[in-house]
Design a protein around this motif. Structure first.
Motif, mmCIF file in Angstrom:
data_model
loop_
_atom_site.group_PDB
_atom_site.id
_atom_site.type_symbol
_atom_site.label_atom_id
_atom_site.label_comp_id
_atom_site.label_asym_id
_atom_site.label_seq_id
_atom_site.Cartn_x
_atom_site.Cartn_y
_atom_site.Cartn_z
ATOM 1 N N ASN A 1 81.704 39.409 45.025
ATOM 2 C CA ASN A 1 81.266 40.483 44.131
ATOM 3 C C ASN A 1 80.723 39.976 42.792
ATOM 4 O O ASN A 1 80.425 40.773 41.904
ATOM 5 C CB ASN A 1 82.410 41.464 43.887
ATOM 6 C CG ASN A 1 83.561 40.837 43.111
ATOM 7 O OD1 ASN A 1 83.737 39.616 43.088
ATOM 8 N ND2 ASN A 1 84.351 41.668 42.474
ATOM 9 N N ASP B 1 77.269 41.334 41.632
ATOM 10 C CA ASP B 1 77.379 42.749 41.257
ATOM 11 C C ASP B 1 78.049 42.909 39.893
ATOM 12 O O ASP B 1 77.628 43.732 39.081
ATOM 13 C CB ASP B 1 78.151 43.535 42.323
ATOM 14 C CG ASP B 1 77.375 43.671 43.624
ATOM 15 O OD1 ASP B 1 76.130 43.640 43.585
ATOM 16 O OD2 ASP B 1 78.024 43.795 44.675
ATOM 17 N N SER C 1 75.913 44.396 36.780
ATOM 18 C CA SER C 1 76.339 45.691 36.226
ATOM 19 C C SER C 1 76.576 45.623 34.718
ATOM 20 O O SER C 1 76.531 46.640 34.045
ATOM 21 C CB SER C 1 77.602 46.193 36.930
ATOM 22 O OG SER C 1 78.723 45.407 36.571
#
Length: 117
Positions: free
Chosen positions: A47, A50, A54
């Motif tokens: 992750n 991401d 973000s």
């Protein structure tokens, strides 16, 4: 030894004016873990891109390049095959098996076919 991803993360931190601690607080990972990612001592979590994208617009805008850097740091590329038929899975497997023996010219042709850089 710092990985190319590590060099880019350090440059990113400098450009943003934040420390390793600042980046760790931003993405919710410890400074020690981020340092280990930068130096290749720890595997980049699934992750991670991401998380970065973000929180940091620069990463979101250059997501593909960061994905390549992460794959390079991991020394592998994963390819989802959930919607693939047997022939597609066989093609992906054969490509992976033969990748390291492809010539520069063959890789260049594949880049052209796939629209890569």
């Amino acid at each position: 030894m710092t990985t190319q991803l590590g060099k880019e993360l350090k440059k990113l931190r400098i450009d943003l004016g934040i420390t390793l601690m600042g980046l760790s607080e931003l993405v919710g990972l410890s400074p020690a873990f981020l340092s280990a990612i930068e130096t290749g001592r720890k595997r980049v979590p699934d992750n991670f891109l991401d998380l970065l994208a973000s929180k940091i617009p620069t990463v979101a805008n250059d997501r593909q390049r960061f994905e390549v850097l992460i794959n390079q740091a991991r020394k592998e590329v994963r390819m989802p095959l959930e919607s693939s038929n047997y022939q597609d899975a066989a093609l992906a497997t054969e490509f992976a098996r033969r990748f390291s023996s492809l010539s520069t010219e063959e890789k260049s042709r594949l880049h052209s076919i796939l629209g890569g850089k």
